[in-house]
Design an enzyme around this catalytic site. Sequence first.
Site, PDB file in Angstrom:
ATOM      1  N   LYS A 227       0.821  -1.208   0.000  1.00 39.28           N
ATOM      2  CA  LYS A 227       0.000   0.000   0.000  1.00 39.28           C
ATOM      3  C   LYS A 227       0.860   1.265   0.000  1.00 39.28           C
ATOM      4  CE  LYS A 227      -4.216  -1.747   0.051  1.00 39.28           C
ATOM      5  NZ  LYS A 227      -5.123  -1.764   1.214  1.00 39.28           N
ATOM      6  N   ARG A 267      -4.102 -10.018   4.183  1.00 33.96           N
ATOM      7  CA  ARG A 267      -4.306 -10.168   2.744  1.00 33.96           C
ATOM      8  C   ARG A 267      -3.054  -9.636   2.054  1.00 33.96           C
ATOM      9  NH1 ARG A 267      -6.051  -7.027  -1.545  1.00 33.96           N
ATOM     10  NH2 ARG A 267      -7.444  -8.025  -3.064  1.00 33.96           N
TER      11      ARG A 267
END
Length: 296
Positions: A227, A267
């Site tokens: 991210k 995840r």
Amino acid sequence: MAVLATRPNRRVTGLPELDRCAVMGVVNVTPDSFSDGGRYFEPDAAIAHGLELLEVGVDYLDIGGESTRPGALRVPIEEELRRVVPVIEALAREGATISVDTMRAPVARRAVEAGAVIVNDVSGGQADPEMIPFVASAQVPYILMHWRGHSVDMNSRAVYGDVVAEVRYELSEHVERAVDGGIALDRIILDPGLGFAKNAAHDWALVGHLDALHSLGRPLLIGPSRKRFLGRLLAGPDGEPRPAPDRDVATIALAALVAAHGAWGVRVHAAAEAIDAVRVAAAVGDPQYASRAEDR
């Protein structure tokens, strides 16, 4: 609805209870993913990647056909179905436990028919009013993420006074709505939505205060993989964020930390490394885990 928990909850009806944090491997069947640039867009490539993830031991495959990167536009429902259904069918035949990553009830329905057993809805039921009724009728586990709007303009919604308190409150409201809509509380998994209508400071605050989210009483899935907030932390001398594919080491470090703090699952893209990380976290938190692992 006030649900309090003194210990992190890792039990989800319909899924096995593991003695460590679960690892969910990402299969993006998209041409424009921020993380892999469409590397697995073709069905054969996506299926092969899913098999690779199974080989290294992931617990779940999360298969999605619509990019949710910042600024992404939505794809037609027919295209989303074309992308994911053949991949789900093929990997389900290989014994994979599959989560479908979609905001659309018709896609979720077809995916479950094809073999998916979890619905991962990044909109938490807000994008499609038929999603909650479908999940309730299908009686499958439901990943409900914190969400404030579609990718095209979500960055403009990253405005908080107290991000931890507000995300916790908004998640609690969405859980109540899902339960009122017929989804069993014990099938709901919560995701704070790192990077979705959040800037880097918001993301760090959330991962640093998982206790506040655990107090909602539901298992937590954390999705830090590659991210933006990691890229910015690792920026070079010129201030340029580190590219997404080069953020895996930081992702694994964070996976170990959130696993040690009671996350139900992570995840990730770098699945083999994440499995090692959550096993280490489990052994540190429970010395008996190491003994059990040695006996396997």
